[in-house]
Enzyme design. Structure first.
Site, PDB file in Angstrom:
ATOM      1  N   ASN B 108      49.672  49.932   9.116  1.00  0.00           N
ATOM      2  CA  ASN B 108      48.616  50.871   8.945  1.00  0.00           C
ATOM      3  C   ASN B 108      48.947  52.285   8.277  1.00  0.00           C
ATOM      4  OD1 ASN B 108      49.952  49.969  11.539  1.00  0.00           O
ATOM      5  ND2 ASN B 108      47.780  49.839  12.347  1.00  0.00           N
ATOM      6  N   ASP B 138      53.496  43.755  14.545  1.00  0.00           N
ATOM      7  CA  ASP B 138      52.370  44.107  15.583  1.00  0.00           C
ATOM      8  C   ASP B 138      51.122  43.472  15.354  1.00  0.00           C
ATOM      9  OD1 ASP B 138      54.294  45.786  16.641  1.00  0.00           O
ATOM     10  OD2 ASP B 138      53.309  47.728  15.981  1.00  0.00           O
ATOM     11  N   MET B 180      58.266  44.535  21.839  1.00  0.00           N
ATOM     12  CA  MET B 180      57.549  45.325  21.038  1.00  0.00           C
ATOM     13  C   MET B 180      55.950  45.182  20.896  1.00  0.00           C
ATOM     14  SD  MET B 180      59.646  45.318  17.556  1.00  0.00           S
ATOM     15  CE  MET B 180      61.258  45.870  17.280  1.00  0.00           C
ATOM     16  N   GLY B 181      55.392  46.250  20.538  1.00  0.00           N
ATOM     17  CA  GLY B 181      53.815  46.318  20.498  1.00  0.00           C
ATOM     18  C   GLY B 181      53.127  47.650  20.938  1.00  0.00           C
ATOM     19  N   ARG B 301      62.377  41.649  15.102  1.00  0.00           N
ATOM     20  CA  ARG B 301      61.796  41.815  13.696  1.00  0.00           C
ATOM     21  C   ARG B 301      63.047  41.406  12.716  1.00  0.00           C
ATOM     22  NH1 ARG B 301      61.248  48.317  13.646  1.00  0.00           N
ATOM     23  NH2 ARG B 301      63.257  48.704  12.957  1.00  0.00           N
TER      24      ARG B 301
END
Lengths: 399, 399
Positions: B108, B138, B180-181, B301
């Protein structure tokens, strides 16, 4: 053929391949048991005490082969540290069920327990062949070139540090990873195999065998960061100061020991990584840098997708060999791995007493304490254990 | 054929497959560039500002194919949050090097940056086709069924929780894993795919989309532990209280934000896991239980050995499609993934404005907040993304 019933148990921390050994014992026992029972004890030695047995003759060999490839201890394990009295009770239970062969898969504590049961069983006049089958991600059993479970844990560590190094090259900074290993640095040192290009991390490795000094550590990390533009460090959870005190323990007020007298590092590892991180931060005062400290957790011994095929093969063989040795020699002992070539192994049957409760450390030709780095001897020692199809990483070449 | 020079950059956190997209852009650009230059910017947008370019025409296609399979951003990335002024400077540099096509791979924040550059470049009269290529573990980009990078991160999470569950069944206790997130629970919810047998963990999942209450959490965990004999929990690092405050942030006094205004969760995740652990401990007062809380780190990741082949394929295709769209439509936009079957996808070219800086959350049909568990819709959504050759685990059957 084996006389009497057979009992199998797993002890200590699970590994990615300990079920190979269980299945090795079961399948070879089925061949040689002469119609006698093959039991599994649930949750290690405690399962014997509680007569919590499972009949292993019922399971299909097809499902056993699938279980062999599944990480962790399928029979369940225990951290119980049995007293002499506990072990004596166990021998009476073995007698009650006419168990003449006890196969116990585990590390130093497991072999120590088995050694006591072995003595107690002769004392009460019910002789049991107590066969210890090696297993530990710490790789710290004497008489063994290496131990099943370690190669797969090492493969996971190499993968982790390969990925971490790439991440830190992409977004530069400092990374400190805390790795399992109470007394021996074998697993932490495995991180070295993640280095491919000269500038790659890890750049520094700290193991329990060499006194840890925080001031030296801070300087090492800063120097490496200045030199390479990023810095990746592997630190053993078991690092000790010059007086032999666990650094992790000195940071906490608790006295959190298990029944074996082992200080519970798992509960304080975040404290260790946070401490190292905050100390390094001081070196950079006003400079804003990316700084990460992580504790690599239980996945080190249980990750399903990074199992070494060499480790699987050997874990199976020590199980099968245990039954063959019991059948051939009709006495107690410990199965041990001997390296016979580059790369090949054979299996020995050694006295339980020789292995029981003892700890192997990284030999001096494997590690250069001044450079905080492994030797070529260690790279050659470890590489074949990682198994086939290891991932490789690549970069753009300079224009 | 494409007019003018081409520039490629990677932004934000690396993923296991972002290099597939780079290589997709490079190889397709080579085909369509009509002899013009193909540059890579080192360290994202910052590399443009500093004119830190690499000529991507030089690299062999063979090495590019190997780089594609290597995790992390091969060109380097950045967390820079460019101001309007920063973006304007960039457009003059693009003009100087006659760059007419800018391919920027990221999430984003990356799409937001690209949207500003797009506007600035028309303002100064040097029109650049700004093409955004989706990437984020994400999985929170709008207009996309899912985003490259997420499936491989999810595969890693499934592996982790599979192994952890087996470990906790072998040595019973409670495990809390922080995943994660920041805003969306997709990755944490992926842990659900690790459950095979009814009694398996994870037993509970906590995501940022639903208000987190510590008292409820403690009760849930205790109940599950009593019911199953062990308890495995997946908690998102981004969990928030009923007023929308990040739990991790409420535990710390620092105000550690990056340039995007994102609170640095990485630096306080140990605080979150330690907090959850100590709160659960209180529930068990004198009872001695095995209790672990871990923060799953950067490996989520970047782990090289658990990459989804479906993710690789799609990450390659969004790169290749970006060049095809640029060639066909000659305008700015964002490549988006649309699911067209079970399982198949196609790619759309959407307005940059539609994607830029926006966040997608877990839809309500994917998660049951009361049960702290995913729905079958989510299981069906995720399963094909994990790719082929997923590990499976097996157990002994009851006698």
């Amino acid at each position: 053929m084996l006389k009497g019933n057979i009992l199998i148990a797993q002890g200590g921390g699970p590994t990615a391949v300990i079920n190979e050994s269980v299945v090795g014992v079961i399948l070879e026992s089925r061949r040689l048991c002469n119609g006698n029972k093959i039991y599994g004890a649930r949750y290690g030695i405690r399962g014997i005490l509680e007569e919590n047995f499972i009949d292993l003759s019922q399971e299909t060999s097809h499902n056993l082969e699938l279980i062999a490839k599944t990480p962790s201890s399928v029979l369940g394990s225990t951290r119980d540290y049995p007293s002499d009295e506990y072990c004596e009770k166990i021998t009476y239970i073995l007698q009650k069920h006419d168990i003449k062969h006890l196969f116990y898969i585990g590390g130093n504590d497991t072999s120590r327990t088995l050694n006591i049961i072995n003595k107690k069983s002769s004392e009460i006049g019910h002789n049991v062949n107590c066969i210890h089958i090696p297993k530990t991600v710490d790789n710290d059993l004497v008489c063994n070139d290496h131990t099943p479970g370690f190669p797969s844990a090492a493969r996971f560590i190499v993968n982790i540090f390969m990925g971490i190094n790439l991440d830190l090259q992409s977004l530069p900074g400092i990374y400190i990873g805390v790795v399992m290993g109470r007394d021996s640095g074998f697993l932490t040192a495995a991180a070295a195999l993640a280095k491919k290009y000269t500038e790659d991390g890890p750049h520094l490795i700290y193991i329990p065998e060499h006194a840890f000094c925080i001031e030296e550590f801070k300087k090492d990390v800063k120097d490496a960061y200045k030199k390479y533009g990023h810095c990746v460090v592997a630190v053993s959870e078991g690092i000790k100061d010059k007086d032999g005190n666990l650094i992790a323990k000195t940071l906490c007020n608790t006295n959190n020991c298990d029944q074996h007298g082992n200080y519970s590092l798992a509960s304080v590892n975040n404290t260790l990584s946070e401490f190292l991180c905050s100390e390094v931060k001081k070196e950079f005062a006003d400079e804003k840098i990316r700084l990460r400290a992580e504790t690599l957790g239980l996945a080190q011994r249980s990750y399903p997708e990074s199992i070494s095929d060499v480790d699987q093969r050997e874990a199976r063989e020590v199980g099968e060999k245990a039954v063959k040795f019991a059948n051939k020699y009709g006495k107690s002992g410990s199965v041990a791995i001997e390296r016979t070539g580059f790369y090949s192994v054979d299996y020995n049957f050694v006295d339980l007493e020789k292995v029981a409760g003892k700890t192997k450390f990284m030999p001096s030709n494997f590690f250069n304490a001044d450079k905080k780095w492994v030797t070529n001897d260690y790279l050659l020692y470890l590489r074949p254990l990682l198994g086939s199809k290891m991932p490789e990483v690549f970069k753009l070449r300079k224009n």
